[in-house]
Design a protein around this motif. Sequence first.
Motif, PDB file in Angstrom:
ATOM      1  N   THR A 155      -4.986  -8.751   0.476  1.00  0.00           N
ATOM      2  CA  THR A 155      -4.836  -7.934  -0.733  1.00  0.00           C
ATOM      3  C   THR A 155      -3.374  -7.815  -1.148  1.00  0.00           C
ATOM      4  OG1 THR A 155      -4.751  -5.937   0.628  1.00  0.00           O
ATOM      5  CG2 THR A 155      -6.899  -6.544  -0.261  1.00  0.00           C
TER       6      THR A 155
ATOM      7  N   HIS B 136       0.825  -1.215   0.000  1.00  0.00           N
ATOM      8  CA  HIS B 136       0.000   0.000   0.000  1.00  0.00           C
ATOM      9  C   HIS B 136       0.854   1.258   0.000  1.00  0.00           C
ATOM     10  CE1 HIS B 136      -0.062  -1.759   4.148  1.00  0.00           C
ATOM     11  NE2 HIS B 136       0.309  -0.555   4.504  1.00  0.00           N
TER      12      HIS B 136
ATOM     13  N   THR C  77      -9.574  -1.958   5.094  1.00  0.00           N
ATOM     14  CA  THR C  77      -8.803  -1.824   3.862  1.00  0.00           C
ATOM     15  C   THR C  77      -9.335  -0.652   3.051  1.00  0.00           C
ATOM     16  OG1 THR C  77      -8.236  -2.835   1.751  1.00  0.00           O
ATOM     17  CG2 THR C  77     -10.340  -3.504   2.726  1.00  0.00           C
TER      18      THR C  77
ATOM     19  N   THR D   6      -2.254  -6.169  -4.916  1.00  0.00           N
ATOM     20  CA  THR D   6      -1.719  -4.805  -4.818  1.00  0.00           C
ATOM     21  C   THR D   6      -0.259  -4.767  -5.283  1.00  0.00           C
ATOM     22  OG1 THR D   6      -1.381  -5.216  -2.453  1.00  0.00           O
ATOM     23  CG2 THR D   6      -3.300  -3.911  -3.073  1.00  0.00           C
TER      24      THR D   6
ATOM     25  N   PHE E  32      -9.037  -0.619  -0.070  1.00  0.00           N
ATOM     26  CA  PHE E  32      -9.199  -1.166  -1.422  1.00  0.00           C
ATOM     27  C   PHE E  32     -10.535  -1.869  -1.618  1.00  0.00           C
ATOM     28  CE2 PHE E  32      -4.525  -1.347  -0.590  1.00  0.00           C
ATOM     29  CZ  PHE E  32      -4.170  -0.320  -1.464  1.00  0.00           C
TER      30      PHE E  32
ATOM     31  N   ASP F 255     -12.438  -2.296  -5.046  1.00  0.00           N
ATOM     32  CA  ASP F 255     -11.526  -2.065  -6.175  1.00  0.00           C
ATOM     33  C   ASP F 255     -11.273  -3.372  -6.929  1.00  0.00           C
ATOM     34  OD1 ASP F 255     -11.427   0.454  -5.227  1.00  0.00           O
ATOM     35  OD2 ASP F 255      -9.305   0.455  -4.678  1.00  0.00           O
TER      36      ASP F 255
END
Lengths: 324, 433
Positions: free
Chosen positions: B333, B262, B403, B337, B405, B408
């Motif tokens: 993730t 991230h 999160t 990612t 995300f 996404d």
Amino acid sequence: MTSATQTDTMSIGRHLLGLEDLSAEQIVAILDRAESYRRRMENGGGRLDDLNGVVVANLFFEPSTRTRTSFSLAARRIGADTVDFSAGGSSLSKGETFVDTALTIEAMGVDLVVCRHRTPGAPHLLARHLQAGVLNAGDGTHEHPTQALLDMLTIRQRRDIAGLRVALVGDIRHSRVARSNIHGLKKLGADVVVCGPATLIPRSITQMGVEIAHDLDEILPEVDCVNLLRVQFERQRGAFFPSIEEYAHLFGMTAERVRRARDGLLVLAPGPINRGVELTPEVADGPNSLILSQVTNGLYVRMACLSMLAQQRRQTAARREQPA
Amino acid sequence: MHRLLITDGTVIDPSGPTDERGSLLIEDGRIAAFLPGPAPEDIDAERIDASGCIVAPGFVDTHVGVGEPGFEEDETIASAALAAVAGGVTSLATLPSTNPVVDNRGGAEFVRHQAAQVPGARVYPCGAVTQGIRGEHLAEIGQLVEIGAVAFTDGKTPIANAEIMRRALEYTGMFDRAILHHAVVPELSETGVMHEGFQSTRLGLRGIPAAAEDIMAGRDIALAELTGGRLHLMTVTTSGTVDLLRKARERGLSVTADVAPHYLLLDDSVMATFDTLYKVMPPLRSSDHIDAVIAGLRDGTITCISADHQPLAIEKKAVELDVAPFGICGLETMLCTCVRALIEPGHLSWAELIRCLTVGPADVLKLPAGTLASGAHADVVVIDPNREITIDAARFRSRSRNTPFDGDTFRGAVVKTLVGGTVVYDRDAAAQQ
């Protein structure tokens, strides 16, 4: 200058979270609306009924007397009902989260929420969770849009803002008033210089389109307006300057300094002022001082913001009831 | 004898064949052989079709927040072990910053006991460097090693006292264990919520300057040189730290570092949302720092990637930015990612990415993991590099959903994870549940 009809229909959105989000036209529309409230009040309008049936909640999570009083009075002057809620501290100290507190109050039938909070972004968090319109009355060191609007109204009543050179003096780092003033003044075409001790001016602030100065005496002869920001003793987490005496010596506005400035220098101070620190009593009460005018204008600006948000809310509700 | 054949994948093993089509033969939970070319028909084995997929060693994560004991509302050891395998992680080391702190024999025994009860990733305890993570007295490091502590760390609490850090590096060096340090000067970071720079100035949010990390990383590297101890810097985020690391490694010091995906995908401008899900420690930096960290991954200065998994019950994040705790729930993730941050822009090849997820961290912890060599535990991950997935935090195996995300869509999915030759995660089976 925007025509009256355009001003009347101009929307500033569902919420007023900061001047960074507004266009120059929207800012002018608020100032024009405030000006029209001033005229109506001065022509003997006691209590207007523009916001009859609208409920405004003042949610103040940080101590404030002046701003809260101003908002309460502004709301009532235009016919709204108000409810005041004060609470110290944050979610953690209360056990109930800040959002839950706001949701509880909203559930009592509130249309607009005026929020003061010590954390930047707190009104933005409310705006994500509430149906009501949210008006930022100061979020930590981020923005204080109505203060900057009242400062600009006070200036505009005397000078054109476009092309004006304005100095924001003092604790820029911890000042939401400075950030909102920078956004607003730049959008209306003013030059802005920020002046104060290097410890209280983040170097990257130049990327907001302002100049940095550390010598008040050097910039005074070339500015039209000084806005003397309060030293935020409560937000400082260490030694930012050696002593109050040294601060006042270097950055305090004295009668001597006013004499060396341009004629007709506009002196603003958002208050509450520390007399003898940011400015001497002689200056505060002197002919250049616009401090009391700022307080009165604060009322008109807040009436304008509340009425524009209420208008937006009515239109949104009407659209919802009559799908096209 | 139980035989399993993972057929027709592209096998990427940082310690063996890379980028070669073939099949992987597993016998009784261990890797038996890599068979190049088309899958042999004559082997009597259960088969997993990996055509179109990458077959790699399971990932290793050097520092995972587990919450248990003390913060079970965030995560338990069991839920972390399951979340891990959904993210392709088959070995993980737990942070000792629990309540009570894992700073003694009993604490480490508890982690091992809980880990033994559950399916999922292999779980190893990290011990605390100092008693109670107070930075004052060394924890009983020798006894923690006896119970199986694979490394020592005070988690997200920096060891501020240079004398304590010096002695800790000397003492852990005696057991060939690394100290995993969160390098930040407390006085420069206290009450900060984001990277210090233009964005923090604009938003009026308290900043944490890059210098706070640079200074501490420099001190730590000097102490590693002084003591000969093994130093690992967790989630490095600044160009200054990357420069210091590069020079230290050129001098041959035992200094390693990791980064979390991230930090590569998000910069400090996301803080304009004032969303607490972006509040992490260290903070998301500006793009110049991100570029420097990616350069550090590319040239081998940074050899590890960690999810920097910090699970937090969602109500803890539903508060004001200054009081919200730091952290992202990252295990599930991690791969997708990484793909977006590193593979899609062409910064790393798949082989290089997998190296950072496997042998890099395994070397830090001295674990016999991150390899597909014959005789190794069959901890294997099957990756479909082209499969599109949409993150649905509500379906996380982790107890937490913090999160940024959620919702996404990414490319690159873990489709199967095996620990000791047993399938412990199957994306398609999980989707039908």
